[in-house]
Design an enzyme around this catalytic site. Sequence first.
Site, PDB file in Angstrom:
ATOM      1  N   GLY A   1     -43.506  12.441  77.860  1.00  0.00           N
ATOM      2  CA  GLY A   1     -44.869  12.127  78.304  1.00  0.00           C
ATOM      3  C   GLY A   1     -45.919  12.535  77.282  1.00  0.00           C
ATOM      4  O   GLY A   1     -46.977  11.903  77.189  1.00  0.00           O
TER       5      GLY A   1
ATOM      6  N   ASN B   1     -37.742  11.156  74.538  1.00  0.00           N
ATOM      7  CA  ASN B   1     -36.404  11.757  74.554  1.00  0.00           C
ATOM      8  C   ASN B   1     -35.764  11.753  75.942  1.00  0.00           C
ATOM      9  O   ASN B   1     -34.831  12.496  76.199  1.00  0.00           O
ATOM     10  CB  ASN B   1     -36.497  13.207  74.051  1.00  0.00           C
ATOM     11  CG  ASN B   1     -37.389  14.064  74.951  1.00  0.00           C
ATOM     12  OD1 ASN B   1     -38.387  13.582  75.454  1.00  0.00           O
ATOM     13  ND2 ASN B   1     -37.012  15.307  75.149  1.00  0.00           N
ATOM     14  N   GLU B   2     -36.286  10.900  76.832  1.00  0.00           N
ATOM     15  CA  GLU B   2     -35.842  10.968  78.228  1.00  0.00           C
ATOM     16  C   GLU B   2     -34.334  10.866  78.394  1.00  0.00           C
ATOM     17  O   GLU B   2     -33.741  11.575  79.209  1.00  0.00           O
ATOM     18  CB  GLU B   2     -36.514   9.866  79.061  1.00  0.00           C
ATOM     19  CG  GLU B   2     -37.942  10.167  79.457  1.00  0.00           C
ATOM     20  CD  GLU B   2     -38.948   9.888  78.356  1.00  0.00           C
ATOM     21  OE1 GLU B   2     -38.539   9.577  77.218  1.00  0.00           O
ATOM     22  OE2 GLU B   2     -40.156   9.995  78.626  1.00  0.00           O
TER      23      GLU B   2
ATOM     24  N   LEU C   1     -44.258  15.297  81.110  1.00  0.00           N
ATOM     25  CA  LEU C   1     -44.338  15.436  82.563  1.00  0.00           C
ATOM     26  C   LEU C   1     -43.845  16.816  82.974  1.00  0.00           C
ATOM     27  O   LEU C   1     -42.894  17.351  82.388  1.00  0.00           O
ATOM     28  CB  LEU C   1     -43.496  14.357  83.253  1.00  0.00           C
ATOM     29  CG  LEU C   1     -44.222  13.036  83.533  1.00  0.00           C
ATOM     30  CD1 LEU C   1     -44.794  12.420  82.274  1.00  0.00           C
ATOM     31  CD2 LEU C   1     -43.294  12.050  84.212  1.00  0.00           C
TER      32      LEU C   1
HETATM   33  C1  LIG Z   1     -34.231  16.918  83.782  1.00  0.00           C
HETATM   34  C2  LIG Z   1     -34.146  16.016  84.959  1.00  0.00           C
HETATM   35  C3  LIG Z   1     -35.510  15.655  85.515  1.00  0.00           C
HETATM   36  C4  LIG Z   1     -35.357  14.823  86.766  1.00  0.00           C
HETATM   37  C5  LIG Z   1     -36.629  14.079  87.020  1.00  0.00           C
HETATM   38  C6  LIG Z   1     -36.388  12.959  87.927  1.00  0.00           C
HETATM   39  C7  LIG Z   1     -37.030  11.821  87.885  1.00  0.00           C
HETATM   40  C8  LIG Z   1     -38.053  11.528  86.899  1.00  0.00           C
HETATM   41  C9  LIG Z   1     -38.235  10.079  86.735  1.00  0.00           C
HETATM   42  C10 LIG Z   1     -38.849   9.552  85.757  1.00  0.00           C
HETATM   43  C11 LIG Z   1     -39.534  10.321  84.702  1.00  0.00           C
HETATM   44  C12 LIG Z   1     -39.341   9.629  83.409  1.00  0.00           C
HETATM   45  C13 LIG Z   1     -40.377  10.008  82.408  1.00  0.00           C
HETATM   46  C14 LIG Z   1     -40.314  11.423  81.995  1.00  0.00           C
HETATM   47  C15 LIG Z   1     -41.191  11.905  81.127  1.00  0.00           C
HETATM   48  C16 LIG Z   1     -41.255  13.316  80.751  1.00  0.00           C
HETATM   49  O1  LIG Z   1     -42.186  13.707  80.094  1.00  0.00           O
HETATM   50  S1  LIG Z   1     -40.010  14.378  81.242  1.00  0.00           S
HETATM   51  C17 LIG Z   1     -40.361  15.904  80.427  1.00  0.00           C
HETATM   52  C18 LIG Z   1     -39.776  15.898  79.065  1.00  0.00           C
HETATM   53  N1  LIG Z   1     -40.121  17.098  78.375  1.00  0.00           N
HETATM   54  C19 LIG Z   1     -39.284  17.718  77.556  1.00  0.00           C
HETATM   55  O2  LIG Z   1     -38.196  17.283  77.303  1.00  0.00           O
HETATM   56  C20 LIG Z   1     -39.766  18.998  76.955  1.00  0.00           C
HETATM   57  C21 LIG Z   1     -38.977  20.154  77.427  1.00  0.00           C
HETATM   58  N2  LIG Z   1     -39.483  21.357  76.830  1.00  0.00           N
HETATM   59  C22 LIG Z   1     -39.144  21.784  75.583  1.00  0.00           C
HETATM   60  O3  LIG Z   1     -38.419  21.154  74.859  1.00  0.00           O
HETATM   61  C23 LIG Z   1     -39.725  23.103  75.154  1.00  0.00           C
HETATM   62  O4  LIG Z   1     -40.153  23.809  76.260  1.00  0.00           O
HETATM   63  C24 LIG Z   1     -40.893  22.960  74.158  1.00  0.00           C
HETATM   64  C25 LIG Z   1     -42.003  22.049  74.669  1.00  0.00           C
HETATM   65  C26 LIG Z   1     -40.362  22.474  72.805  1.00  0.00           C
HETATM   66  C27 LIG Z   1     -41.543  24.356  73.941  1.00  0.00           C
HETATM   67  O5  LIG Z   1     -40.537  25.252  73.528  1.00  0.00           O
HETATM   68  P1  LIG Z   1     -40.855  26.806  73.523  1.00  0.00           P
HETATM   69  O6  LIG Z   1     -42.141  27.086  72.866  1.00  0.00           O
HETATM   70  O7  LIG Z   1     -39.633  27.483  72.965  1.00  0.00           O
HETATM   71  O8  LIG Z   1     -41.051  27.195  75.050  1.00  0.00           O
HETATM   72  P2  LIG Z   1     -39.924  27.301  76.200  1.00  0.00           P
HETATM   73  O9  LIG Z   1     -38.913  26.300  76.044  1.00  0.00           O
HETATM   74  O10 LIG Z   1     -39.501  28.731  76.293  1.00  0.00           O
HETATM   75  O11 LIG Z   1     -40.825  26.914  77.468  1.00  0.00           O
HETATM   76  C28 LIG Z   1     -41.845  27.771  77.927  1.00  0.00           C
HETATM   77  C29 LIG Z   1     -41.959  27.616  79.420  1.00  0.00           C
HETATM   78  O12 LIG Z   1     -42.370  26.287  79.716  1.00  0.00           O
HETATM   79  C30 LIG Z   1     -41.440  25.685  80.652  1.00  0.00           C
HETATM   80  N3  LIG Z   1     -41.392  24.239  80.387  1.00  0.00           N
HETATM   81  C31 LIG Z   1     -41.040  23.638  79.263  1.00  0.00           C
HETATM   82  N4  LIG Z   1     -41.138  22.296  79.375  1.00  0.00           N
HETATM   83  C32 LIG Z   1     -41.566  22.029  80.624  1.00  0.00           C
HETATM   84  C33 LIG Z   1     -41.876  20.811  81.347  1.00  0.00           C
HETATM   85  N5  LIG Z   1     -41.764  19.596  80.810  1.00  0.00           N
HETATM   86  N6  LIG Z   1     -42.257  20.940  82.619  1.00  0.00           N
HETATM   87  C34 LIG Z   1     -42.395  22.178  83.211  1.00  0.00           C
HETATM   88  N7  LIG Z   1     -42.137  23.344  82.562  1.00  0.00           N
HETATM   89  C35 LIG Z   1     -41.732  23.280  81.290  1.00  0.00           C
HETATM   90  C36 LIG Z   1     -40.138  26.398  80.343  1.00  0.00           C
HETATM   91  O13 LIG Z   1     -39.263  26.322  81.399  1.00  0.00           O
HETATM   92  C37 LIG Z   1     -40.622  27.824  80.112  1.00  0.00           C
HETATM   93  O14 LIG Z   1     -40.898  28.404  81.373  1.00  0.00           O
HETATM   94  P3  LIG Z   1     -40.756  29.973  81.584  1.00  0.00           P
HETATM   95  O15 LIG Z   1     -41.820  30.603  80.735  1.00  0.00           O
HETATM   96  O16 LIG Z   1     -39.388  30.357  81.135  1.00  0.00           O
HETATM   97  O17 LIG Z   1     -40.994  30.161  83.043  1.00  0.00           O
END
Ligand SMILES: CCCCC/C=C\C/C=C\CCC/C=C/C(=O)SCCNC(=O)CCNC(=O)[C@H](O)C(C)(C)COP(=O)(O)OP(=O)(O)OC[C@H]1O[C@@H](n2cnc3c(N)ncnc32)[C@H](O)[C@@H]1OP(=O)(O)O
Length: 333
Positions: free
Chosen positions: A153, A177-178, A108
């Site tokens: 997601g 991993n939420e 997400l």
């Molecule tokens: C945290 C609190 C959230 C609050 C939400 C509130 C309510 C929500 C309610 C219910 C939801 C429940 C279900 C949720 C499901 C989900 O899917 S939540 C998302 C979970 N995702 C993650 O944990 C992944 C996070 N990302 C990473 O671990 C890494 O980015 C990576 C995918 C392994 C890639 O690593 P790498 O290649 O080193 O790239 P960067 O980390 O540098 O990231 C690049 C840019 O992308 C941005 N980014 C990363 N992940 C996300 C994302 N999920 N959404 C939006 N943007 C993301 C990151 O910030 C970098 O941006 P910049 O280039 O620096 O601008």
Amino acid sequence: MALAVGMRVLTRALHRPWARGLRVAPGRTGPAAGGGDGVRCFGSPRVLVEPDPAAGVAVVKMRNPPVNSFSLEFLTELLISLEKLENDKTFRGIILTSDHPGIFSAGLDLTEMCGRKPEHYMEYWKAVQEMWLRFYLSNLVVIAAINGVSPAGGCLLSLTCDYRVLANNPKYTIGLNETRLGIVAPFWFKDMMVNTVGYRTAERALQLGLLFPPAEALRVGVVDQVVPEDQVQSTARSVMAQWLAIPVCRPGVQNQGLGRAVLSPEALGEAPSCLIQPLAAPDDPWPLDASRQSAFPPRGLPACLCLQAPLFLSLVRTLVGFGVHPKSKRISS
Ligand SMILES: CCCCC/C=C\C/C=C\CCC/C=C/C(=O)SCCNC(=O)CCNC(=O)[C@H](O)C(C)(C)COP(=O)(O)OP(=O)(O)OC[C@H]1O[C@@H](n2cnc3c(N)ncnc32)[C@H](O)[C@@H]1OP(=O)(O)O
């Protein structure tokens, strides 16, 4: 790392909400070249479709840089592509993969979940659940060719597929991993994991927010096959051939007593109460919550409204920490 990134994204989104939208997926906007045998690719800025009509298969590539997160625009485009392929009798199967090897999907889009108006959350949440249901209930065989990391997601999306082939790279972890982000996976995420790996493994995986590296993912059954990175596509292709050799398309969706057999796309329109209990096993030991037991929705309500109410309830429950195994709450707090 996911926690750190999650927090970083969230903080930025809260402080720079106007910045959102500037970082749209670049991608190619016209019909892509290639596609094999002179067949043209089609798709949208964020989703590339490489059709192979002779095989009845299309490769659907997610290309929403930098991390294939599920923005509203991306989800919309993905669903449109899916629907197009479903409505085209040429195709019986799709291979879902990433256009950016290394990242299948970061799940997400965290920027969609903060600093917005309530209506936006409703719309976004509806799109997320629709993505889940449409893939899960598709009449096409869906094989995931997982060529990158796949948390939360991203993992959910791959769990909707009939078969998961994961590239053997220790960086390519997969899981829900939420809890590591301090949030709780909605019950339907959890149900997908329970259906795939069994109750106990899912319970532990969700509580600890485990991201499994390939060998471990294969061992617990989150994925069906782990292959060298350069063989992910070819393996997905051979698996697809196996499935398409079965005369009944996507047999799991037919009446074989599987969870999704009780649902049909038609049911989505007419009896959306199915939405809130499609995956629950009769002996589901997880606490049932009100929305899953009720006679929801009242007859006569438009499907879209019926969809949104459980989604909203689910979101609220998630936010306040209900609707999950109580131990998860302890870990996430
Ligand atoms: C945290 C609190 C959230 C609050 C939400 C509130 C309510 C929500 C309610 C219910 C939801 C429940 C279900 C949720 C499901 C989900 O899917 S939540 C998302 C979970 N995702 C993650 O944990 C992944 C996070 N990302 C990473 O671990 C890494 O980015 C990576 C995918 C392994 C890639 O690593 P790498 O290649 O080193 O790239 P960067 O980390 O540098 O990231 C690049 C840019 O992308 C941005 N980014 C990363 N992940 C996300 C994302 N999920 N959404 C939006 N943007 C993301 C990151 O910030 C970098 O941006 P910049 O280039 O620096 O601008």
